[in-house]
Write an enzyme that holds these catalytic residues in place. Structure first.
Site, short mmCIF file in Angstrom:
data_model
loop_
_atom_site.label_atom_id
_atom_site.label_comp_id
_atom_site.label_asym_id
_atom_site.label_seq_id
_atom_site.Cartn_x
_atom_site.Cartn_y
_atom_site.Cartn_z
N SER A 10 0.82 -1.21 0.00
CA SER A 10 0.00 0.00 0.00
C SER A 10 0.85 1.26 0.00
CB SER A 10 -0.95 0.00 1.20
OG SER A 10 -0.27 -0.40 2.37
N ARG A 11 2.08 1.15 0.54
CA ARG A 11 2.91 2.35 0.67
C ARG A 11 4.38 2.01 0.41
NH1 ARG A 11 3.03 3.93 5.97
NH2 ARG A 11 1.93 2.10 6.75
N VAL A 60 0.42 -9.72 8.02
CA VAL A 60 1.41 -10.78 7.76
C VAL A 60 1.79 -11.57 9.02
CG1 VAL A 60 2.43 -9.67 5.73
CG2 VAL A 60 3.41 -9.23 7.98
N ASN A 88 7.90 -8.02 1.82
CA ASN A 88 8.35 -6.64 2.01
C ASN A 88 7.81 -5.99 3.28
OD1 ASN A 88 9.10 -3.77 1.00
ND2 ASN A 88 6.88 -3.69 1.30
N SER A 140 17.59 -5.37 5.49
CA SER A 140 18.00 -3.98 5.76
C SER A 140 19.48 -3.96 6.08
CB SER A 140 17.22 -3.46 6.97
OG SER A 140 17.75 -2.22 7.41
N TYR A 153 14.65 -4.62 15.51
CA TYR A 153 14.62 -4.55 14.04
C TYR A 153 15.87 -5.22 13.45
CZ TYR A 153 14.10 -2.10 9.49
OH TYR A 153 13.96 -1.78 8.16
N LYS A 157 15.81 -8.53 11.02
CA LYS A 157 16.36 -8.49 9.66
C LYS A 157 17.55 -9.45 9.51
CE LYS A 157 13.54 -5.33 7.93
NZ LYS A 157 12.50 -5.72 6.98
N ILE A 186 16.07 4.84 2.43
CA ILE A 186 15.22 5.07 1.25
C ILE A 186 14.07 5.99 1.70
CG2 ILE A 186 13.93 3.98 -0.62
CD1 ILE A 186 16.81 2.85 -0.43
P1 NAP Z 1 6.48 1.97 5.04
O1 NAP Z 1 6.54 3.13 4.12
O2 NAP Z 1 6.27 2.22 6.51
O3 NAP Z 1 5.35 0.96 4.51
C1 NAP Z 1 5.12 -0.21 5.22
C2 NAP Z 1 4.18 -1.11 4.44
O4 NAP Z 1 4.09 -2.35 5.13
C3 NAP Z 1 2.77 -0.56 4.34
O5 NAP Z 1 2.26 -0.93 3.07
C4 NAP Z 1 2.02 -1.27 5.47
O6 NAP Z 1 0.63 -1.48 5.20
C5 NAP Z 1 2.72 -2.62 5.42
N1 NAP Z 1 2.63 -3.37 6.67
C6 NAP Z 1 3.15 -3.04 7.88
N2 NAP Z 1 2.85 -4.00 8.78
C7 NAP Z 1 2.12 -4.94 8.10
C8 NAP Z 1 1.51 -6.14 8.49
N3 NAP Z 1 1.57 -6.60 9.75
N4 NAP Z 1 0.83 -6.85 7.54
C9 NAP Z 1 0.74 -6.41 6.27
N5 NAP Z 1 1.31 -5.26 5.85
C10 NAP Z 1 1.98 -4.54 6.76
O7 NAP Z 1 7.83 1.12 4.97
P2 NAP Z 1 8.92 1.03 3.79
O8 NAP Z 1 9.97 2.03 4.06
O9 NAP Z 1 8.27 0.96 2.48
O10 NAP Z 1 9.57 -0.39 4.16
C11 NAP Z 1 9.28 -1.56 3.42
C12 NAP Z 1 10.25 -2.64 3.85
O11 NAP Z 1 11.58 -2.21 3.58
C13 NAP Z 1 10.21 -2.96 5.34
O12 NAP Z 1 10.41 -4.34 5.55
C14 NAP Z 1 11.39 -2.19 5.89
O13 NAP Z 1 11.87 -2.76 7.08
C15 NAP Z 1 12.37 -2.31 4.74
N6 NAP Z 1 13.41 -1.27 4.72
C16 NAP Z 1 13.08 0.03 4.52
C17 NAP Z 1 14.10 0.98 4.51
C18 NAP Z 1 13.83 2.44 4.26
O14 NAP Z 1 14.78 3.23 4.35
N7 NAP Z 1 12.61 2.86 3.94
C19 NAP Z 1 15.43 0.59 4.71
C20 NAP Z 1 15.71 -0.75 4.91
C21 NAP Z 1 14.69 -1.67 4.90
P3 NAP Z 1 -0.49 -0.38 5.66
O15 NAP Z 1 -0.35 0.77 4.71
O16 NAP Z 1 -1.79 -1.11 5.49
O17 NAP Z 1 -0.17 -0.02 7.06
#
Ligand code: NAP
Length: 242
Positions: A10-11, A60, A88, A140, A153, A157, A186
């Site tokens: 979704s995001r 999830v 993800n 991550s 976290y 990971k 990111i």
């Molecule tokens: P985000 O913008 O906070 O988006 C999180 C997404 O995960 C949303 O679509 C949310 O759904 C969904 N979500 C959270 N908990 C969930 C659950 N229990 N069941 C189903 N969906 C769930 O995060 P992001 O930055 O895109 O991160 C995505 C992945 O990349 C994560 O695993 C994060 O740890 C990893 N990551 C991100 C970064 C970064 O810098 N952004 C760096 C390293 C790793 P809703 O919208 O319905 O809440």
């Protein structure tokens, strides 16, 4: 048509990945847990670009909800299977270890690690039968080097990386590849409260990454061209020292 399931689509990264995989010709299952409006926007963007997608609501970390949603999907798509799985969905609940609440510890591990286990075990059955599949786990930089204030976290990971390497060896004979991606900073909702101006000074490329850049790497790992890559952790972090 080949089907790809992207959790947390979704995001943020999941949204960009879903849109990119749809552009590459996959029918995309857009999972989300609560934010229906944002998930519908992902679907709208896919459809406006001529792609195919559908929403799949489940948490999830909820094994029963996953079983129900995937069983119902299989019943309505009896001749299809999910050939690409992108684990993800993830959350942060940062705190110093000394102040860490059980709820913060459990919630982060339940989402990242148990979520990976429940969904992957379910989807793997069909991949094994079809002798083909791609599993891509969003790890991550924190899982590689450990980050203070993120023991939960970082542990989740790092465990996901271990599971990626183990599973890759289990299923390689069935032509299923399993890889992890380790992003640095990111620009998404997850990082919007960080001090980007300061943190980007640590990044040799001098900026935060874009979700579309992670989506391009994911799309490559999902493609036929990546058939000989498995059990790997690919960093995408602008050169940030690991
Ligand atoms: P985000 O913008 O906070 O988006 C999180 C997404 O995960 C949303 O679509 C949310 O759904 C969904 N979500 C959270 N908990 C969930 C659950 N229990 N069941 C189903 N969906 C769930 O995060 P992001 O930055 O895109 O991160 C995505 C992945 O990349 C994560 O695993 C994060 O740890 C990893 N990551 C991100 C970064 C970064 O810098 N952004 C760096 C390293 C790793 P809703 O919208 O319905 O809440």
């Amino acid at each position: 048509m080949k089907y790809a399931l992207v959790t947390g689509a979704s995001r943020g990264l999941g949204k960009a990945i879903a849109i990119r995989l749809a552009k590459d010709g996959f029918a995309v299952l857009i999972n989300y847990q609560s934010n229906k409006e944002a998930a519908e926007d992902t679907l709208k963007q896919i459809q406006e670009a001529g792609g195919t997608g559908e929403l799949l609501l489940f948490d999830v970390s909820d094994q029963n909800a996953i079983e129900t949603a995937l069983e119902s999907w299989s019943t309505s798509h009896p001749d299809e299977y999910i050939s690409v799985l992108v684990n993800n969905a993830g959350i942060r609940q940062d705190n110093l270890m000394i102040f860490m609440q059980e709820e913060q510890w459990n919630r982060v591990l339940d989402t990242t690690l148990n979520g990976f286990f429940y969904i992957t075990r379910r989807v793997l059955k069909d991949m094994m039968t079809h002798r083909s599949g791609r599993i891509i786990n969003m790890a991550s930089l924190s899982g590689l080097k450990g980050m203070p204030g993120q023991t939960n976290y970082s542990a989740a990971k790092a465990a996901l990386i271990g599971a990626t390497k183990a599973l890759a060896q289990e299923v390689a004979a069935r032509k299923i590849t399993v890889n992890a991606i380790a992003p640095g900073f990111i620009s998404t909702d997850m990082t919007k409260e960080l001090n980007e101006a300061e943190l980007k000074k640590l990044v040799p490329l001098g900026r935060f990454g874009k979700p579309e850049e992670v989506a391009a790497l994911t799309a490559f790992l999902a493609s036929d061209d990546a058939a000989y890559i498995t059990g790997q952790v690919i960093s995408i972090n602008g050169g940030l020292y690991t």
